[in-house]
Every structure is written in C-alpha cells, then in structure tokens.
Design a protein around this motif. Structure first.
Motif, short mmCIF file in Angstrom:
data_model
loop_
_atom_site.label_atom_id
_atom_site.label_comp_id
_atom_site.label_asym_id
_atom_site.label_seq_id
_atom_site.Cartn_x
_atom_site.Cartn_y
_atom_site.Cartn_z
N PRO A 233 0.86 -1.29 0.11
CA PRO A 233 -0.11 -0.04 0.08
C PRO A 233 0.68 1.26 -0.07
O PRO A 233 0.55 2.27 -0.64
N GLU A 234 2.00 1.30 0.60
CA GLU A 234 2.82 2.40 0.81
C GLU A 234 3.31 3.01 -0.67
O GLU A 234 3.79 4.05 -0.72
N GLU A 235 3.28 1.72 -1.48
CA GLU A 235 3.76 2.39 -2.95
C GLU A 235 2.89 3.12 -3.86
O GLU A 235 3.04 3.54 -4.79
N LEU A 236 1.61 3.45 -3.24
CA LEU A 236 0.74 4.41 -3.89
C LEU A 236 1.21 5.83 -3.59
O LEU A 236 0.66 6.49 -4.37
N VAL A 237 1.77 5.97 -2.35
CA VAL A 237 1.61 7.13 -1.82
C VAL A 237 2.38 8.32 -2.85
O VAL A 237 1.92 9.53 -2.72
N GLY A 238 3.65 7.82 -3.42
CA GLY A 238 4.37 8.71 -4.15
C GLY A 238 3.61 9.62 -4.99
O GLY A 238 3.65 10.68 -5.48
#
Ligand code: NAD
Length: 269
Positions: A233-238
């Motif tokens: 999920p943190e790979e959506l943040v950028g």
C-alpha cells in the motif's frame, strides 16, 4: 472517502505525515477512529466522520463538518470502493457443461445477482460521483484544488470473473476524464490512480487459499506482473503526493496513473 480501508489508511497516514489535515469519511466509524488516533499519535491533525458515500445527505453533513473543523477542502480523494461476491462468476470461462443441472451450485454469468451488480456499480461509480458533486462546489476558488479518484487495473482491460467491478472501475476512469474537462475552467484538477494488485482484505479470499498459499488466480497475476510481486500500500503514496502537488503536477489533468509493477504494460509474451 474509504479512508479507513487498507489502502485508504495508508494514504491518510501518509498525508498526515506531510502535515496535511486529513478527514476520514468512512462508513466504518470505529475503523475511522483508529486511523485518526494513529495520525494524531504522531502529531498530525485528523478527523473521522461516519459517512455513506451513497447518501447525499450524509455527504453534505460531512462536507460541512470538514469545512467547519479543518477549513476549506483543497484535496478530495475518492477511495471508497470495492467488489462484491454477488457480482463475481465462479469460473473464468463459460462451458456448455456448466449449464447442466448437475452443476447447480456453480455461479455462472447467468446467475449473477442484479442487486450485487448494482451494489458494486453504486459503491464505486455513484459514490465517486456523488462525493465529487457535494465537495467540488466549495472547492472552486480554493488554491490548488484537486481530486484523485481510485480506479483499478480492470478499468483498462476487464479481469475475468468480476464484470461488475471491472465495469464500475471503467466508469470511474471515464468519469475522471469527464470531470477533469468539466472542472477545467474553475481551477480543479482531476486525476485517478489505478492500483494494480495489492493484497488486502477485499481481495484476500481470491488471492490466498485457507493455508495462505497463492491461489491459481494469484499465481496468474504474479506471472503477468513483470516485477513478480504484489504491491505494498505505501507504494501508492508517491504518486498521490505528486498528483496533489500544485507545483509538480500543475499541468497534469485527466490522467489515470497505473501503479502496477508493469502489469498493464505486459502482453505476456
Ligand atoms: P477496503 O475494503 O479495505 O477499503 C474500502 C473502505 O471503504 C472501507 O474502509 C469501507 O468501510 C469503506 N466503505 C465501503 N462502503 C462505503 C460507503 N458506502 N461509504 C463510505 N465508505 C465506505 O479496500 P481497499 O483495498 O483499501 O481499496 C480502496 C480502494 O482501492 C477501492 O476503491 C478499491 O476498489 C481500490 N482498489 C484496490 C485494489 C487492491 O488491490 N486492494 C486494487 C485496485 C483498486
């Protein structure tokens, strides 16, 4: 919206870390409270509001509370969405023998339930449209106003078994372009992210068997993903931080950005 879900929680926390005041509008009030607590714990500002994206009155109440408590809204992320088993076929392909009486418990295309399909269409498409309708009026003239919708891989090319979800996300992508055009004269940019495959509670039963091993479907996804893994999920943040950044993305409008490890680009050959 949907800020208390798996992907939404990650996005909300990341925005909180950036010093952005975050309102979590979710039908699951308890889960929203937990996200608020997590953001506040690390010094962020957050507000949880029980909201149903399919109920205009509920959205209007939430919008008012957000403005009163946090100030004008400049970023709207339409994250509430998901699939439903009633809009899902058991098999990828229809075979003539599936229609024989002996396979009565098999859910074919012909057994799909109208209510299930409506549920999926409403949650993903109507929920995005209604929320945008309620929030954008007061976003006009707010500097840097922008919307991010959450589409999906299946919007580009339908995935097997899930016609309702595929169609609904295609509608979300289409609406993203429509709204970007419509709002272009009043200074609101509208874009979408199209997450590839992230292992979350929504798709867990499709991707893992009872022993937590990849199902046949999960293995197929991995085989079709050049990076050979599911996303975190943190790979959506950028991408989200880029799209909401008025300097970095000032001329980016009406795009749907895949975040998929190359899935959409790969033909399989
Ligand atoms: P999730 O089920 O964990 O989160 C969805 C959230 O929406 C939940 O907190 C739920 O309570 C909330 N919600 C449901 N109905 C609502 C309603 N009527 N009003 C307000 N809130 C409501 O799902 P997720 O995996 O975090 O998915 C988030 C978004 O990303 C969805 O739009 C989903 O379709 C999309 N998506 C997910 C994946 C994936 O791999 N997980 C891939 C592509 C797209």
């Amino acid at each position: 919206t949907g800020g208390a879900g798996v992907l939404g929680t990650q996005i909300a926390k990341s925005l909180g870390n950036e010093g952005i005041k975050v309102a979590i509008l979710d039908i699951d009030e308890e889960a929203a409270k937990e996200v608020v607590a997590a953001i506040e714990k690390v010094g962020g500002t957050a507000l949880g509001i029980k909201t149903n994206v399919l109920d205009k009155e509920s959205l209007q109440k939430a919008e008012k509370i957000v403005r009163e408590k946090l100030g004008p809204v400049d970023i709207l992320i339409n994250g509430a969405g998901g699939n439903h088993p009633k809009g899902t076929t058991d098999n990828e392909f229809l075979h003539k023998e599936d229609l024989q009486d002996t396979k009565q418990d098999l859910k074919t295309f012909f057994d799909l339930d109208q209510e299930g399909i409506e549920f999926v269409f409403n949650l993903n498409f109507l929920g995005t449209l209604l929320t945008s309708q309620v929030f954008t009026k007061n976003m006009i003239d707010v500097e840097g106003a922008t919307i991010i919708n959450v589409s999906s891989m299946n919007a580009f090319k339908p995935l097997t078994k899930i016609p309702a979800y595929s169609g609904a996300k295609a509608a979300v992508s289409n609406f993203t372009q429509w709204l970007a055009v419509h709002m272009s004269k009043v200074g609101i940019r509208v874009n979408a992210i199209a997450p590839g495959f992230f292992l979350t509670k929504q798709n867990r039963s499709l991707l893992l068997d009872e022993n937590e091993n990849y199902t046949e479907r999960a293995q197929k996804i991995i085989n079709q993903t050049p990076m050979e893994r599911f996303g975190q999920p943190e790979e959506l943040v950028g991408t989200i931080l880029w799209l909401i950044n008025e300097k970095a993305a000032s001329f980016v409008n009406g795009v749907i950005v895949p975040i998929d490890g190359g899935f959409a680009a790969y033909s399989g050959v």
